[in-house]
Structures are given as C-alpha cells and as structure tokens.
Design a protein around this motif. Structure first.
Motif, short mmCIF file in Angstrom:
data_model
loop_
_atom_site.label_atom_id
_atom_site.label_comp_id
_atom_site.label_asym_id
_atom_site.label_seq_id
_atom_site.Cartn_x
_atom_site.Cartn_y
_atom_site.Cartn_z
N GLY A 1 0.80 -1.23 0.00
CA GLY A 1 0.00 0.00 0.00
C GLY A 1 0.82 1.26 0.00
O GLY A 1 0.29 2.35 -0.22
N GLY A 2 2.13 1.16 0.25
CA GLY A 2 2.98 2.35 0.25
C GLY A 2 2.53 3.41 1.24
O GLY A 2 2.58 4.60 0.95
N LEU A 3 2.08 3.01 2.44
CA LEU A 3 1.55 3.95 3.42
C LEU A 3 2.69 4.67 4.14
O LEU A 3 3.67 4.03 4.57
N PHE A 4 2.56 5.98 4.30
CA PHE A 4 3.59 6.73 5.04
C PHE A 4 2.95 7.99 5.62
O PHE A 4 1.92 8.48 5.17
N PHE A 5 3.59 8.49 6.69
CA PHE A 5 3.12 9.70 7.36
C PHE A 5 4.30 10.36 8.06
O PHE A 5 5.44 9.91 7.94
N GLY A 6 4.02 11.44 8.80
CA GLY A 6 5.08 12.14 9.51
C GLY A 6 5.62 11.29 10.65
O GLY A 6 4.90 10.49 11.26
N ILE A 7 6.89 11.47 10.97
CA ILE A 7 7.50 10.65 12.01
C ILE A 7 6.90 10.97 13.38
O ILE A 7 6.94 10.14 14.30
N ALA A 8 6.31 12.14 13.52
CA ALA A 8 5.64 12.49 14.78
C ALA A 8 4.48 11.54 15.06
O ALA A 8 4.20 11.21 16.23
N THR A 9 3.82 11.07 14.01
CA THR A 9 2.71 10.11 14.19
C THR A 9 3.23 8.80 14.74
O THR A 9 2.61 8.19 15.63
N VAL A 10 4.39 8.35 14.24
CA VAL A 10 4.99 7.11 14.74
C VAL A 10 5.38 7.28 16.20
O VAL A 10 5.10 6.41 17.04
N GLU A 11 6.02 8.40 16.54
CA GLU A 11 6.48 8.62 17.92
C GLU A 11 5.30 8.71 18.88
O GLU A 11 5.41 8.34 20.05
N LYS A 12 4.16 9.20 18.38
CA LYS A 12 2.99 9.35 19.24
C LYS A 12 2.34 7.99 19.55
O LYS A 12 1.98 7.72 20.71
N TYR A 13 2.22 7.14 18.53
CA TYR A 13 1.47 5.89 18.72
C TYR A 13 2.37 4.66 18.93
O TYR A 13 1.91 3.62 19.39
N VAL A 14 3.66 4.77 18.57
CA VAL A 14 4.62 3.68 18.81
C VAL A 14 5.85 4.28 19.48
O VAL A 14 6.92 4.38 18.87
N PRO A 15 5.73 4.70 20.73
CA PRO A 15 6.87 5.33 21.40
C PRO A 15 7.97 4.31 21.67
O PRO A 15 7.72 3.12 21.81
N GLY A 16 9.20 4.80 21.71
CA GLY A 16 10.33 3.91 22.03
C GLY A 16 10.88 3.17 20.84
O GLY A 16 11.75 2.31 20.98
N GLY A 17 10.40 3.49 19.62
CA GLY A 17 10.92 2.82 18.43
C GLY A 17 12.29 3.35 18.05
O GLY A 17 12.81 4.29 18.65
N GLN A 18 12.88 2.72 17.06
CA GLN A 18 14.21 3.12 16.60
C GLN A 18 14.17 3.49 15.13
O GLN A 18 13.30 3.04 14.38
N ASP A 19 15.14 4.30 14.72
CA ASP A 19 15.24 4.70 13.32
C ASP A 19 15.79 3.54 12.49
O ASP A 19 16.75 2.87 12.87
N SER A 20 15.19 3.32 11.32
CA SER A 20 15.65 2.26 10.41
C SER A 20 16.66 2.79 9.41
O SER A 20 17.49 2.03 8.91
N ALA A 21 16.57 4.07 9.08
CA ALA A 21 17.50 4.66 8.11
C ALA A 21 17.56 6.16 8.33
O ALA A 21 16.61 6.77 8.83
N LEU A 22 18.68 6.74 7.95
CA LEU A 22 18.85 8.18 7.96
C LEU A 22 19.27 8.61 6.56
O LEU A 22 20.23 8.06 5.99
N TYR A 23 18.56 9.55 5.97
CA TYR A 23 18.92 10.10 4.66
C TYR A 23 19.67 11.41 4.91
O TYR A 23 19.12 12.33 5.53
N VAL A 24 20.90 11.48 4.43
CA VAL A 24 21.79 12.58 4.81
C VAL A 24 22.29 13.32 3.57
O VAL A 24 22.73 12.69 2.60
N ASN A 25 22.21 14.66 3.62
CA ASN A 25 22.80 15.50 2.58
C ASN A 25 23.94 16.31 3.18
O ASN A 25 23.89 16.70 4.37
N ALA A 26 24.95 16.56 2.38
CA ALA A 26 26.09 17.36 2.84
C ALA A 26 25.68 18.83 2.98
O ALA A 26 24.84 19.33 2.22
N ALA A 27 26.27 19.47 3.97
CA ALA A 27 26.01 20.90 4.17
C ALA A 27 26.69 21.70 3.06
O ALA A 27 27.60 21.22 2.38
N SER A 28 26.23 22.90 2.88
CA SER A 28 26.82 23.77 1.88
C SER A 28 28.31 23.96 2.17
O SER A 28 28.70 24.23 3.30
N GLY A 29 29.14 23.77 1.13
CA GLY A 29 30.58 23.94 1.31
C GLY A 29 31.30 22.65 1.64
O GLY A 29 32.54 22.65 1.72
#
Length: 855
Positions: A658-686
């Motif tokens: 179903g490709g369901l997704f929402f804001g991470i605040a929703t996850v933290e509200k209803y499934v507290p204590g979870g862990q991050d599965s991935a971090l998407y990172v961009n380099a800072a300017s410079g």
C-alpha cells in the motif's frame, strides 16, 4: 524370459552404468534433502521442547510488522508475582531477552555472527531447562559483568577479563567478561551474552520494571494445559499470549520452518533438474540398446516369445536398473545429508551426524523416484522392442528410428508449441501479476515439451548450419562428423535435449536477473536524492545514539529519519489490511524524488495525515480526503486523512503493502520507544560528498554494524543479492551439464559400438586414429552446440516473458546479457569436446580386422 532378461542386463551393465549415475544423482538429492530437513526439524524440536517453560506469558502481538521496527515487546515484571499466586504454580521468573543489540570488542569489531543469526542478550537465570551451563569463571553479579557463550568466544577470540561494548536500544554500556557458558544442546548459531537480571532489565529494556516474558513452572500433578487455563483466567483474555511448552515449541519450530523450507526446496530443485535431464539419458540409452539388439529380440520372437513378454523383459531391465540406482542414490543421499550437517557447523549451527534422522518416508521416496523415473523413461523403448518382427533375426539389424517419418512429432509438437506460445503471449499482455505469472508457468512447461517433441525436426536444418563450416575446415572428416550427427535425428535430439533443459533455465534466469539489476539501477537513480543513506548492515533499526552521532558529524546538512510501524487499516471497501507504514521527517523532497498523483510531501507528513500508493487507493476505493481508521500496536487507534497519493514505478512506494507513510511524529505518538531504520543525509553547503563520507566513517567507527551507502553502494548491494539467485541457477546448470555430459558420453559410446564395423572399414581404407578421434569430437561438439542453441533460444523467450511479469511490479527495464549467451555457447563446445574424449579414445584403439568382422 527371466533368465534371458537377467543375462541381458548383466551383459550390458557397462552401457547402463551412465544411466544409473543419473538415477543416483536424482535420488541422492531427494533423499539428502529429506534426511537433512528431518534431522534439523527433529533436533530443534527437541531443543525447543527441552528449553521451554511449562507455561510462558508473553506480550500479545496483535500486529506483525513486515520489517523490523526495533521496539522490544514487553510485559510488566510485576506480572511474575501476580502469576505466582495462581493455584498450581511452583515458580515464576521475569525473563529478559532481546535481539536488537550489537556487541563489539575493544577494537570495535562485531562479536556477533556473520551468518544472519541473531546476537541475543539475556538475563542469567540457570534452571534444569537452560541450554547452557557455566564452564569457566563465575556468574555475573553486577552491572559491569557478563558471560559469553563458548562458541562465540572461540570464534571471536574473546577471553575472561576482556571488555565488550553492548549497543542496546536504551543506550550503550560496557561489560567485562567474567565467565564462559557452554551449550549443552544444539547451538542454533546465535551469539549469547548473559547479564545479571537487574542489569538486563535496566540496560536492555530501559526499566527494571519490564520483562520480555514470564516463565512459569507447574507444581507437581498439574498439567501444562490446566495451568494455562488458570493463568489466562487470572491475567485476563486478550491482554497477553499464554502458551504451554508444546505450543511454545511449535511456534519456535514454525519460525524456523521458513529457513528449512528454503534449503529443502533448493535441494528438491536440484533433484528435479537431475530427474528431468536423467529421463532423456535413460530414454536414449534404452532406445540405442534395443536398436543394437534388434536381431537378439527377433530371435526371441522367432523362438515363441510374444510382444508382451519382450516388453516385460525390457521393463524388468529398467526396474533392475532403477533398484540399483535407487539403492546407491539412497546411500549417496545419506552422505550428502551428512555433508550438509557438517557444512551447517561453518554457519554456527552445530548439528550432530549421530542424530541423523532417516524416516520411513525417505527410502520410500528414494525408490519411488528412482524406479518410477526409470520405468516411465523405458516404457516407450520397451513398446518399440515389442514391435520387433521375428523376421529381424534373419536379416541385418536395421537401426530403429532411422528413416522413419517424423509426421506425428511434427503435428504434436506444433499443437503443443502453439498452445505454449499463446500462453506466453497472454503472459506478456496480461495486466495482473497473478494471471501473468500463471500464464508464464504454463507457457514455460508447454514450450519446453514442444521443443523436446519437435527437437528431431530441427536437427537437420540447424546442424547443417552449425556444422556447415566443418567440410571446409576439416575436409572429409568434418563432412562425416556432420553426417553422423544427422544420421539419427531422434537420437541427436534426445541427446541435445538433456543439455537444452539446463541452458534454457540459465538463459531465462540470466535475462530476468539482468533486467532486475538494470531496473533497480534506474529506480535508484530516479528515486534516491540523498548523498548518503545510513543503515544497519542487516537492516535492523539502530539506537538513538547513532542518529545523534550522524547529526553531530561535521559537514552534515539535512538529516531525514525513517522509522517503521506495524499498522492495520480499515478501508472503504470493508477490508482490514495489516501492513507496515513508514514515518519520515520533513525534507523528504530533498532526499528522495517522489512522484505524486495527488497532493505532496508536506500534506502527507502533516499531523493527522497519511500518504498512500495511488494503485492501492484505487483498488480499495480510497480518495484524497478519505478518512481511514488506523490501528497501531497495543490497541492504540486513530483516524488519519489521506492527503497525498504517490505514483511511483515500484508498487510498494515508501512503505510496504500500500505504500503507506506519514510524519514521524505520528509514529512517535502511537509507537513510542521505536528506533530509526535509516537516515537520509545531505552534505552541508561547502562540504563535498567525499569529505562528508570520510567524516561519517570516522564518527561511526564505534558502530561497525552501521553502513554508509551512496547510490553506487546501493546498486552493488542489489547486484550482490541478485547474484545469489544466479549462483543457485548456475549450480543447477552445473548439475544439468554433468548429467548431459553423461548423456553425450553414453550416446557416443553406444554409437561407437553400433558403428564398429563402419569404423573398421574407415580405418582399413586409410583413416588415421587422430582423424577418427577428431571426427567423433566434432560430432559431439555439434550435438552440444545444437542443444545450447535450442536451450538459449527458449531461455531468452522465457526471460523476456519473466521481465514482462516483473514490469507489472515496476521493474520495466529489459536487459539481455549477451556476454553470458556467448560464453554459454563456447562452454557448450568445450562440453562436447570433453564428453567425446573417452568414446573417441576407445574407437581409435579398436583392432581394425576385429572391427570389420564385427556383427
């Protein structure tokens, strides 16, 4: 007739040996897979039964996640005291056992297994059911002490006094190894770290008031079932899962079942290929033996044997061959199972060959396969033998099959081929994955059958082309080799069919895997916009520490977290679907290229909102603005509004089904204590991506389980995973080639016997031994390449159709690995040369006068 049959069987035992080898291989894989899976199942069943408490109280799992969420399910530790008051309870214990940890040594090297087995941290609580015992040192007595299992200590060179670092969900802590615990039962391959009970609860679960389960021992005279009933009455229904020892063991065995099934089906796949290819070999062998015994069979008919007796005689020979092959195959299967058991010790699963299980079903299956396949394969040659006329004894025996019209084959092959082609066309034009896959399977089977049936019809036109250069290159020797291959189209077709099956498989899978790789490459290029993605190597979520480390790394700009949550949604069409949804931080558009049919990322990630795949929405009657009831773990419920529909090529979208997704605040509200599965990172300017990668690698050095990946790394990861499938296909191909080589050797060896007088005459008129060997080698090569051409042509068609099925799942790129195709054709020529070595050598050593006098 029985005496004649036995004498004939013993007289031709050398010629039947190669056919027997095909049966041995087929039966060995069948028997070995059954013995191995039965042994592993029995071993673990015994392990789970011996280590399970009489009754276990666990957290109730209403929703099962399709991906790891990192959250440890818990029950209140005080529940143990409450359960202890139930009538019939002898003792209780609040267990702590988690797998969402990583353990590293002083050099930041992982101490866990590298085979996919988990690293488990648990509390040290020794009972009669414990799978380990303390063999050196002492039990952990404080927060800084721990035990390690002996197998892990040996492999990772950890000794008493060493300090290890445990990366757990609540945080990282160090322990000193004060003892070694040795397995008293089968070691399932996991790494075990034991802490004192209080430290385990505090450091692994974040609170001394939590436990992962409650173990209960029954008082004498109280059955497990009775005790379970009383405990359920005391703690309430629907709150916890209460299981008896038998139920717990069955649940654990069921979890292991998927792993066992993979091994069993792979082994049975090898057996299936061996059986299929072996059938061609056996048919060819019996057909040639009967052709060579035309005069002998004619004499039997002249002496009064009727058709039924002759047919029965040939089938009796086949059954004898099947019995011998099955017996040897069963023995080889036991050896194969023993080898697999030894191999599992490399992966840390210490099984014992002394506990090997050979159930009654294994020998039954072995003899059914061995004897049954041989009987079926020999039936047509037996019918042909029964048709030998008594007059054949009075004339020179004519080789059966030569000159006979192929009209029946042409008609049957054409009909089956048209049906197969229609199924493949239907597969390519279908719009539903299920129907397309079903038509693919039907088309593959029918086109394979059609090619086998019509193969002899293709011998003359194809071999005239393949061997067209032989006369120019090798003169009269080349011309004779080409004509020898054309002499009996049925035999040439059957010999080449054995090789064709394996090459059709590898051709189809090579196209499918190349197309998958190209599709994933395009998908990664199209969707991944982040400079780097931070993930655990085994995709298990990581602790908050890792997220903090990444954010604190010099040169890091935007960081978008991904966190999963198991959910159930009630859709407008009335269906309740359990799936996994993904939560994301704002900024998704800067790290991923998302195509929307409606709405946008900001709308989907807003509080109270939900994004969904557009096709999933259409299937279930969902529109933008629809309010969907959503259920989270622990019975938490809410309603979310659909504010965005994605239109990605990959049907899964951001999440799973179903490709369901929402804001991470929703996850933290209803499934507290979870862990991050991935971090998407961009380099800072410079900051350049190369510099950022160096900084990330340096900062994440204490976390060896965490990987920093860019687009190229992701592509390599996908290619490596697809390569595992290809290695399996190549192994199947190797087995098919081995049996096909046996078939070519057998055909050429019998052909040499059949042409003994002809070979003697050729030698008498001046053909040199070297020229004779070359003639037989060229004949073998053209037969092998003929099989390769048919197999690859069929495989390429299959592969294109497989790609059409994959296209319905978003993998739309088609790629044909021409390098593999060319390599297979060249390899087939080499196979032909190798297969001809012994028959050619035997032919060249014939006595010329004896060969001319041969009848």
């Amino acid at each position: 007739m029985l005496k004649a049959t036995l004498r004939s069987f013993l007289a031709h035992k050398g010629r039947l040996l190669l056919s027997a080898l095909a049966i041995v291989l087929s039966v060995a894989f069948v028997a070995g897979s059954l013995i191995f899976s039965d042994t592993v199942t029995r071993t673990f069943d015994r392990l789970f039964h011996s280590t399970s408490a009489d009754v276990t109280v666990e957290p109730r799992q209403d929703l099962k996640s399709q991906v790891p969420t990192g959250e440890a399910e818990t029950v209140p530790a005080a529940l143990a005291e409450r359960v202890a008051k139930v009538d019939g309870v002898a003792s209780t214990h609040a267990d702590v056992s988690v797998e969402n940890i990583t353990v590293v040594d002083s050099k930041n090297k992982s101490v866990g297994p590298t085979t996919g087995a988990p690293t488990i941290a648990t509390d040290w609580y020794l009972t009669a059911r414990s799978p380990v015992k303390l063999t050196s040192g002492h039990a952990p007595q404080s927060g800084g002490e721990a035990l390690l299992d002996a197998d892990t200590a040996d492999k990772k060179h950890v000794k008493i006094g060493d300090t290890l670092t445990v990366l757990a969900q609540p945080g990282t802590f160090k322990v000193r190894i004060v003892g070694i615990a040795t397995f008293t039962t089968t070691n399932p391959g996991a790494a075990l770290v034991f802490l004192d009970p209080k430290t385990a609860a505090t450091q692994l679960l974040g609170s001394a008031g939590k436990a992962t389960s409650i173990s209960v021992d029954a008082a004498k005279g109280v059955s497990d079932a009775q005790l379970k009933t009383r405990i359920v009455a005391a703690v309430g229904t629907g709150t916890y899962d209460v299981k008896t020892a038998d139920e717990q063991a069955k649940s654990a065995t069921s979890d292991l079942g998927g792993f066992l099934d993979v091994i069993k089906y792979v082994m049975l796949g090898f057996a299936g290929i061996a059986v299929l290819v072996g059938v061609f070999l056996i048919v060819n062998t019996f057909s040639m033996l009967i052709a060579q015994r035309t005069r002998e069979l004619g004499l039997l008919r002249a002496l009064g044997a009727d058709r039924r007796q002759v047919r029965r005689s040939v089938l009796t020979e086949a059954i004898l061959l099947g019995l011998v092959g099955s017996t040897l195959g069963l023995a080889a299967g036991i050896g194969l199972a023993a080898g697999l058991i030894k191999l599992m010790s490399v992966f840390g699963m210490n099984l014992k060959t002394t506990e090997m299980v050979v159930g009654w079903g294994t020998p039954v299956a072995a003899y059914v396969v061995g004897v049954g396949v041989t009987f079926v394969a020999a039936y047509l040659p037996a019918r042909r033998a029964a048709g030998v006329s008594p007059m054949a004894a009075l004339a020179d025996a004519e080789i059966a099959g030569i000159g006979k019209p192929l009209r029946v084959r042409a008609i049957v092959g054409s009909v089956v081929g048209v049906l197969g082609a229609a199924a493949l066309v239907g597969c390519a034009t279908a719009t539903k994955t299920a129907s397309s896959a079903s038509l693919l399977g039907l088309g593959v089977v029918l086109t394979l059958i059609a090619t086998v049936i019509a193969g002899p019809l293709l011998v003359r036109p194809v071999i005239r082309v393949l061997g067209g250069a032989f006369p120019a290159l090798f003169g009269s020797v080349g011309r004779m080799s080409q004509r020898n291959a054309l002499r009996n189209p049925r035999r040439t077709g059957a010999t080449a069919a054995a090789l064709m099956v394996g090459l059709a498989l590898v051709g189809g899978m090579s196209v499918a895997s190349a197309s998958m790789s190209k599709s994933f490459d395009q998908q990664i290029d199209k969707t991944l916009g982040a400079d780097f993605v931070i993930q655990n190597s085994n995709f298990v979520p990581f602790s908050q520490e890792v997220t903090d480390k990444v954010r604190g790394t010099e040169g890091v700009g935007l960081v978008v977290r991904q966190r999963f949550a198991p959910i159930a949604v009630r859709l407008p069409d009335g269906k309740r679907i359990e799936t996994t949804a993904a939560g994301y931080d704002n900024g998704v558009d800067d790290v991923a290229h998302v195509t929307y049919a409606s709405g946008n990322s900001a709308a989907a990630l807003a509080p109270g909102s939900l994004g969904m795949d557009v096709d999933f929405a259409k299937d279930h009657g969902v529109r933008v603005g629809s309010t969907i009831p959503v259920e989270f773990p622990a019975g938490k419920k809410t309603e979310l509004k659909v504010t965005a529909l994605t239109d990605q090529d990959n049907s899964g979208g951001f999440g799973m089904q179903g490709g369901l997704f929402f804001g991470i605040a929703t996850v933290e509200k209803y499934v507290p204590g979870g862990q991050d599965s991935a971090l998407y990172v961009n380099a800072a300017s410079g900051t350049s991506p190369d510099q950022l990668r160096k900084n990330l690698d340096t900062n994440l050095e204490p976390y060896p389980q965490v990987q920093v990946r860019d687009q190229a790394d992701y592509k390599k990861l996908v290619h490596d995973q697809i390569a595992v499938l290809l290695y399996l296909v190549y192994a199947l191909l190797g087995l098919a080639i081995i049996i096909a080589v046996l078939g070519v050797v057998n055909t050429l060896a019998l052909s040499v016997v059949e042409r003994t007088r002809e070979i003697g005459l050729l030698r008498a008129i001046g053909l040199a031994r070297r020229q004779l060997r070359r003639m037989i080698r060229l004949e073998s090569v053209v037969i092998a390449v003929f099989g390769a051409v048919l197999g690859l042509a069929l495989g390429l068609v299959w592969g294109v159709c497989v790609q059409q099925v994959l296209a319905l799942q978003g993998m739309k790129a088609l790629a044909i690995p021409w390098t593999t195709v060319v390599a297979v054709v060249i390899g087939s020529a080499v196979v032909g040369i190798v297969a001809a070595l012994l028959p050619a050598l035997r032919a060249s050593r014939m006595n010329v006068l004896a060969a001319i006098a041969h009848e």
